[in-house]
Design an enzyme around this catalytic site. Structure first.
Site, PDB file in Angstrom:
ATOM      1  CB  SER A 185      58.651   5.351  31.002  1.00  0.00           C
ATOM      2  OG  SER A 185      57.521   6.103  31.422  1.00  0.00           O
TER       3      SER A 185
ATOM      4  CG  ASP B 225      53.391   1.799  36.797  1.00  0.00           C
ATOM      5  OD1 ASP B 225      52.721   2.697  36.260  1.00  0.00           O
ATOM      6  OD2 ASP B 225      54.492   1.432  36.342  1.00  0.00           O
TER       7      ASP B 225
ATOM      8  CG  HIS C 127      54.488   3.166  33.134  1.00  0.00           C
ATOM      9  ND1 HIS C 127      55.056   3.422  34.353  1.00  0.00           N
ATOM     10  CD2 HIS C 127      55.079   4.011  32.254  1.00  0.00           C
ATOM     11  CE1 HIS C 127      55.966   4.379  34.228  1.00  0.00           C
ATOM     12  NE2 HIS C 127      55.990   4.756  32.955  1.00  0.00           N
TER      13      HIS C 127
END
Length: 645
Positions: free
Chosen positions: A37, A310, A313
């Site tokens: 991600s 978060d 990330h």
């Protein structure tokens, strides 16, 4: 990293805008991304966003930062870096997006999938790319789309001119797959195996992230897992570096944990909040504690003040820092390979000065057995246009030259000049500052009988790069690394010409041919820090082999005043692109060679000057010189006095 717990939309319009404003240079054919991600360009649909939106793992751009607001999401580091490199916007799209497939859009070259472990990243390279969603409550996995892996789909032929970008390892930790040193080594081996598979099938340029310190993320920081996660992150990176150093390709390590350490040492410099816990809090509050001041529900919500969006990330500020860091490494050779060109500029300034003196003396040598002393001063300017693998730059300098000639026969004279030169070059978008002191001497011999004339010169000198300051963007701030080094230069040049006029004429025109060889060597050096951005460079050698033809002329306005000039065209026969081998000071054992400045085949030059006798044995001379090829323009002015005795 986390696959379906964070649902953020991706806006194609923002991607197109970013890439349209990218630098014009395109040194790589494309950019091909593999990872999790941290690099995902939008593989998953966004259930809480507008129709056709896809997830992106960073914060929205505001002002509300809320799901359903229709606000765009910031770009991740891989997409930002691709835009800086001039990669086609379509290539930066997701590779296996079910949303794009349903819309009939072409797949892109970003194979990173949020939630993928290193074994899945390896599979996306060699066997199969899969986008799947796992329900956190039931554990049921739904496969949204599969596609043959990059190498399988391309008959195991990797594009040798592409930049490959790999990141991974975090999900091996977050999914409980790394609980021991042995498991950390195994995860690192998976990521290295992906880089090796690309290398074995033709890939040459492979940028690989070192794993960020999992213990210093808001999801783990302050918990009992912090210390073991930090230790195992180190084991992962040590094994990864060991493996990367054995791969037969230009493997470019991206020391992201080192960058984060540098940023946390001075967060205010990068626009981050200096009085906040940047590793224990985040912006969104997802899988972490939301910051009470700058978090989404804080008193003044602002993700650009925080490092993490978060639990794992980065915010848009963190993404920009990582992209700028990667670009600073890739663009370094575009500036550093100009160092030998600075030396060539100094050498040619002396050659132009000397040839101007010869032209002023044409048909008016000192008497046999006499000396002619020369003192000259001048200034130069160099302009480099950008190439796909070199930066634009502006240079200027000044010099002092002393010397003389001795006429030892009717048709012959010889001489020696020596000069000291100071040159400054500002290169790249941040005006990196490179300074060179040169000390060059030239011995020459000349022949002139009837209509024929010739000259031969040998030059040699020392190069002292006493201040080399490379500057680059780092988020809203600027990074800088300094160093210094030495070098040397030597050259051989000769010309042969025929005067079309008689000796007694007021005018003279002479076609000539020329041959030049030069060699500039710049010693390797290391920038003077251990920061993640500091680099070291191996030796550089720049050779030039030229043949030319031209016409020189002279006109006696009065017996005391002479006008002279020349034009010439030269062809360069050594046009191999310059390259330099680089390593990060903070990642020893992994070096890589990247290309830089490319010499041009054709060179035009011209000069014009005026000489005035101030006394029977004293002459004042002024001149202007101009050189031009497709990428470089060099101009110079000089003023000289000569005295016969």
């Amino acid at each position: 990293m986390l696959k379906a717990t964070l649902c953020w939309p991706f806006a194609v319009g923002l991607l197109s805008f970013a890439c349209s404003t990218a630098a014009a240079a395109a040194p790589y054919s494309t950019m091909i991304v593999f990872g999790d991600s941290l690099a995902d360009a939008g593989q998953f649909p966004d259930a809480g966003g507008p129709a056709g939106a896809t997830l992106r793992f960073t914060n929205r751009t505001g002002p509300t930062y809320l799901n359903g607001s229709g606000e765009l999401y910031g770009l991740n580091s891989s997409t930002l870096l691709g835009g800086m490199l001039g990669v086609a916007p379509a290539d930066l799209q997701a590779s296996t997006s079910p949303v794009h497939a349903a819309q009939g859009l072409a797949d892109g070259n970003n194979w990173a999938v949020g939630g993928d472990r290193t074994d899945q990243i390896l599979a996306a390279i060699t066997t199969q790319s899969q986008v799947a969603n796992t329900d956190s409550a039931t554990g049921v996995t739904t496969v949204l789309r599969t596609r043959p892996g990059y190498l399988l789909e391309n008959n195991f032929r990797a594009d040798p001119n592409a930049l490959y970008y790999l990141t991974g390892g975090g999900n091996d930790f977050l999914q409980g797959r790394v609980l021991s040193a042995q498991q950390a080594v195994g995860a690192a081996n998976n990521l290295a195996a992906g880089a090796q598979a690309l290398s074995q099938t033709g890939a040459r340029y492979i940028m690989v992230w070192l794993l960020p310190d999992i213990g210093q993320t808001p999801a783990v920081s302050g918990t009992p897992l912090q210390i073991p996660s930090t230790l195992l992150s180190g084991v992962f990176n040590q094994q990864l570096v060991n493996r990367l150093g054995q791969i037969d390709a230009e493997v470019i390590p991206l020391n992201v944990p080192g960058l984060i350490h540098d940023v946390l040492d001075d967060p205010a410099r990068f626009g981050l909040a200096a009085n906040q816990n940047l590793t224990g809090t985040c912006f969104s509050g997802n899988s972490c504690t939301a910051n009470s001041v700058y978090g989404i529900n804080g008193s003044t919500p602002d993700p650009t003040k925080l490092l993490f969006n978060d639990g794992v990330h980065p915010t848009v500020a963190g993404q920009r820092l990582i992209a700028d860091y990667g670009y600073s490494i890739l663009s370094a050779p575009w500036e550093i390979t100009l160092l030998p060109e600075m030396a060539n500029g100094t050498l040619r300034a002396q050659q132009d000065e000397l040839r101007g003196q010869w032209l002023a003396d044409w048909g008016n040598w000192q008497n046999i057995g006499e000396w002619r002393a020369i003192v000259a001063g001048g200034g130069q300017k160099m302009d480099f246009d950008s190439q796909s693998n070199s930066a634009s730059a502006d240079g200027h300098g000044y010099n002092l030259t002393l010397g003389g000639s001795y006429r030892f026969a009717e048709d012959w004279r010889a001489g020696l000049v020596a000069g000291a030169y100071r040159q400054t070059l500002e290169a790249g978008p941040r005006d990196s500052d490179y300074k060179l002191n040169s000390y060059i001497a030239t011995a020459f011999v000349q022949f002139h009988a009837n209509h024929w004339w010739a000259d031969l010169a040998v030059s040699g000198g020392k190069l002292d790069y006493d201040s080399l300051k490379r500057k680059f963007a780092l988020g809203i701030s600027e990074g800088a690394e300094k160093g210094n080094t030495d070098g040397n230069v030597w050259a051989l040049s000769g010309r042969l010409g025929f005067d079309l006029a008689e000796q007694t004429n007021r005018w003279h025109f002479s076609p000539f041919i020329s041959a030049d060889y030069s060699r500039a060597e710049v010693d390797g050096y290391s920038e003077n820090s251990t920061r993640s951005t500091a680099l070291n460079y191996e030796d550089q050698t720049r050779r030039s082999k030229r043949l030319g033809a031209g016409l020189q002329g002279k006109f006696a306005i009065t017996p005391q005043t002479q006008l002279f000039g020349e034009v010439a065209h030269e062809r360069e026969f050594d046009t191999d692109q310059q390259d330099v081998t680089i390593a990060l000071n903070s990642v020893p054992g992994v070096d890589f060679t990247l290309q830089g400045y490319e010499p041009q085949r054709s060179l035009n030059r011209a000069s014009v000057g005026l000489s005035q006798k101030l006394a029977p044995d004293l002459t004042l001379r002024a001149g202007y010189n101009w050189r031009k090829n497709d990428a470089v323009t060099q101009q110079g002015v000089n003023l000289a006095l000569s005295l016969d005795f």
